[in-house]
Design an enzyme around this catalytic site. Structure first.
Site, PDB file in Angstrom:
ATOM      1  N   ASP A 142      -6.917  -5.155  -6.536  1.00  0.00           N
ATOM      2  CA  ASP A 142      -7.565  -6.041  -5.574  1.00  0.00           C
ATOM      3  C   ASP A 142      -6.726  -7.307  -5.393  1.00  0.00           C
ATOM      4  OD1 ASP A 142      -9.304  -7.438  -3.967  1.00  0.00           O
ATOM      5  OD2 ASP A 142     -10.883  -7.664  -5.487  1.00  0.00           O
ATOM      6  N   SER A 191     -16.757 -11.917  -4.487  1.00  0.00           N
ATOM      7  CA  SER A 191     -15.829 -12.488  -3.522  1.00  0.00           C
ATOM      8  C   SER A 191     -16.074 -13.986  -3.386  1.00  0.00           C
ATOM      9  CB  SER A 191     -15.955 -11.744  -2.189  1.00  0.00           C
ATOM     10  OG  SER A 191     -14.900 -12.041  -1.318  1.00  0.00           O
ATOM     11  N   HIS A 242     -11.444  -4.154  -2.697  1.00  0.00           N
ATOM     12  CA  HIS A 242     -12.269  -5.323  -2.978  1.00  0.00           C
ATOM     13  C   HIS A 242     -13.758  -5.050  -2.794  1.00  0.00           C
ATOM     14  CE1 HIS A 242     -13.102  -9.593  -3.405  1.00  0.00           C
ATOM     15  NE2 HIS A 242     -13.658  -9.658  -2.207  1.00  0.00           N
TER      16      HIS A 242
END
Length: 404
Positions: A286, A227, A325
């Protein structure tokens, strides 16, 4: 020459010297294990981060360097030694969207957060493998999607990272990166009583030190993140190579669920470095890897391993973007991914329970509680002398210690 998937790749091929040719479709088992190892090193940053604002140590690691990997139950923890911690600040409009600070008036540091660590393979492991491995793991945000609206979509000149003045020409061809990622990476804070230098300065100083220390050994540098941490991994890997900090050593970034980092000129500059390799594992549904988006001038960077969490029969049919995610969800799928046209089958033994460490993505039939990773009693202990329940202070080895 491309190798076949049945052949055992060399270490150089695993870290991308041939751009992973012949290793991705189908996904080579040894490369799969290396990717899972990197993902687990990323997970350490989530598991150890103190996010309890009632604690005076909120924003720090719960564990010290000597015990970090063992206390989060990292597999083969003895093979690696944590060399240093990395800290970051954020000079943005709303830093609380990214950083957590204690409610206590005696906070360890109100300006910075623990953002990752540098680990080095142990002497025994390095002797057995014939190489010294350096890993940098960056932490992602624990604020779900709040950070997206705060960081925005603005591109900013990457000049602070460049080793020349190539950006002095046409602005349309200027090398640019997302302003938020860059800000977190290069911001310092002289008001911090704990660490006054930027994450960038901390990292580059430590890499210089380690490459000098192990200059007579076969060396590799792997930078990893998930991320927001993935964006920092791409930026920092580029920075290390761009500025010659690692010499002739290949620097590989293995990233998971990575947002877009920069524009076309940045991609071209990344691609111009033969010693910089980027491999991005992303879930096709995602949303984060689509941010900020091509409409704002961003492009994808690196080689991609695209997986699909909907192929796993062990996961819920979730409509929660956070599940798509989630790092442990990605690692679960990676362990069993055999391509879009093949059935999902676990190729690496991995506990299904890990999926629910910070989510409820695993099917209910496995009887695993959602978001089960937590400090026992949220860190509360009974003070037998006074009969009060209090937050337990860290042991001496786990106390935050200024390093820079």
């Amino acid at each position: 020459m491309a190798i076949t998937n049945e052949e055992e790749p060399t270490w150089e091929e695993l870290i991308g010297t041939n751009n992973w040719e012949g290793l991705l479709s189908p996904l080579n088992l040894t490369l799969r294990k290396l990717l899972l190892c990197c993902g687990d090193l990323c997970q350490v940053t989530y598991d150890a981060f103190n996010d309890d604002q009632n604690s005076k140590y909120c924003g720090a690691s719960r564990y010290g360097k000597s015990s970090l990997l063992a206390k989060v139950f990292l597999q083969n923890a003895a093979d690696y030694q944590v060399h240093s911690f990395l800290y970051a600040t954020a000079r943005i409009s709303d830093p609380e969207a990214l950083l957590l600070h204690s409610l206590s008036g005696n906070s360890w540091d109100r300006e910075s957060n623990w953002m990752g660590y540098i680990a080095v393979s142990s002497d025994d492991f390095s002797k057995a493998t014939g190489r010294r491995e350096i890993y940098v793991a960056w932490r992602g945000t624990i604020r779900d999607y709040e950070w997206i609206s705060v960081l925005g979509t603005d591109l900013e000149s990457a000049k602070p990272l460049l080793n020349s003045n190539d950006n002095d020409g046409d602005e349309n061809n200027e090398t640019k990166v997302e302003q938020g990622w860059l800000t977190i990476y290069i911001s310092d804070n002289p008001n911090s009583p704990f660490v006054k230098t930027s994450a960038r300065v901390q990292l580059l100083d430590r890499i210089k030190e380690l490459t000098s220390r192990y200059k007579d050994e076969k060396l590799s540098i792997i930078i990893t993140g998930h991320s927001l941490g993935a964006a920092l991994a791409v930026l920092s890997a580029f920075d290390v190579v761009e500025n010659g900090v690692a010499g002739d050593t290949t620097v590989s970034a293995f990233v998971f669920g990575c947002p877009q980092v920069g524009n076309k000129a940045f991609k071209e500059r990344v691609d111009s470095h033969g010693k910089l390799k980027i491999l991005h594992v992303k879930n096709i549904i995602d949303l984060i890897p689509l941010f900020p988006g091509s409409l704002f001038g961003y492009v994808n960077i690196g080689t991609e391993v695209v997986i699909d969490s909907r192929k796993s029969p062990h996961l819920n049919e979730s409509i929660n973007p956070g599940d798509w995610h989630n790092l442990q969800g990605i690692l679960h799928v990676l362990a069993g991914w055999n391509g879009e046209d093949q059935e999902f089958e676990m190729k690496v033994k991995r506990s299904f329970a890990l999926v629910n460490k910070s989510s409820g993505f695993l099917k209910d039939e496995y009887l695993v509680p959602s978001s089960w990773w937590a400090e026992k009693n949220k860190g509360m202990v009974l003070d037998e002398s006074g009969g009060e329940w209090v937050l337990a202070p860290p042991s001496d080895e786990d106390l935050p210690v200024p390093e820079f």
